[in-house]
Design a protein around this motif. Structure first.
Motif, PDB file in Angstrom:
ATOM      1  N   MET A 101      53.575  27.985  33.981  1.00 40.35           N
ATOM      2  CA  MET A 101      53.161  29.152  33.230  1.00 40.35           C
ATOM      3  C   MET A 101      52.338  30.062  34.144  1.00 40.35           C
ATOM      4  O   MET A 101      51.443  29.618  34.833  1.00 40.35           O
ATOM      5  N   ARG A 102      52.665  31.310  34.139  1.00 42.77           N
ATOM      6  CA  ARG A 102      51.919  32.302  34.905  1.00 42.77           C
ATOM      7  C   ARG A 102      50.866  32.918  33.995  1.00 42.77           C
ATOM      8  O   ARG A 102      51.166  33.282  32.861  1.00 42.77           O
ATOM      9  N   ILE A 103      49.648  33.007  34.486  1.00 43.66           N
ATOM     10  CA  ILE A 103      48.563  33.598  33.697  1.00 43.66           C
ATOM     11  C   ILE A 103      48.314  35.010  34.221  1.00 43.66           C
ATOM     12  O   ILE A 103      48.148  35.220  35.420  1.00 43.66           O
ATOM     13  N   GLY A 128      46.230  22.534  36.851  1.00 39.48           N
ATOM     14  CA  GLY A 128      47.140  23.143  37.809  1.00 39.48           C
ATOM     15  C   GLY A 128      47.725  24.474  37.402  1.00 39.48           C
ATOM     16  O   GLY A 128      48.514  25.063  38.132  1.00 39.48           O
ATOM     17  N   ARG A 129      47.321  24.990  36.255  1.00 43.87           N
ATOM     18  CA  ARG A 129      47.895  26.247  35.769  1.00 43.87           C
ATOM     19  C   ARG A 129      47.178  27.475  36.297  1.00 43.87           C
ATOM     20  O   ARG A 129      47.681  28.580  36.177  1.00 43.87           O
ATOM     21  N   MET A 130      45.979  27.277  36.873  1.00 44.00           N
ATOM     22  CA  MET A 130      45.247  28.388  37.494  1.00 44.00           C
ATOM     23  C   MET A 130      44.971  27.986  38.935  1.00 44.00           C
ATOM     24  O   MET A 130      44.097  27.168  39.187  1.00 44.00           O
TER      25      MET A 130
END
Length: 118
Positions: free
Chosen positions: A1-3, A40-42
């Motif tokens: 997922m891109r934030i 791991g998403r940021m």
């Protein structure tokens, strides 16, 4: 997922101050902790973190000290100040209001329209 960059930018200060509220740290360790708490998403980069740390230092929210690690490497360690703790408390209150408003809007968006509104 891109934030989205906007969300990353808005959350950067409270994240860093929150991490430093737990204790003194240095750049690489802060990057690793952000990665860990976001599962791991940021994944921040040096180019994002260090300007933020320098700005927080100029604002008096953090202080820094050079230290030598066990391996002989010099690292700049950052520590939250009383001003930083106050700024963190203010940011937490602000995020609480935003999160509550979003929760209410999103809760309403998932329910069917009320009778008579169609």
């Amino acid at each position: 997922m891109r934030i989205d960059k906007d969300l990353v930018a808005a959350s950067a200060t409270p994240l860093v101050l929150g991490i430093l509220a737990e204790g003194e740290s240095y750049g690489y360790a802060i990057l690793a902790q952000v990665n860990e708490v976001s599962r791991g998403r940021m994944q921040w980069t040096d180019g994002m973190l260090y300007p933020l740390l320098h700005r927080l230092e100029r604002q008096g929210h953090v202080s820094s000290t050079w230290r030598v690690s066990e391996g002989g490497r010099r690292r700049k360690h950052y520590l939250i100040t009383d001003s930083g703790r106050a700024a963190l408390a203010e940011r937490r209150a602000q995020w609480g209001v935003v999160a509550e408003a979003l929760e209410q809007v999103w809760r309403g968006a998932t329910q069917p329209p009320a009778a008579g509104w169609a």
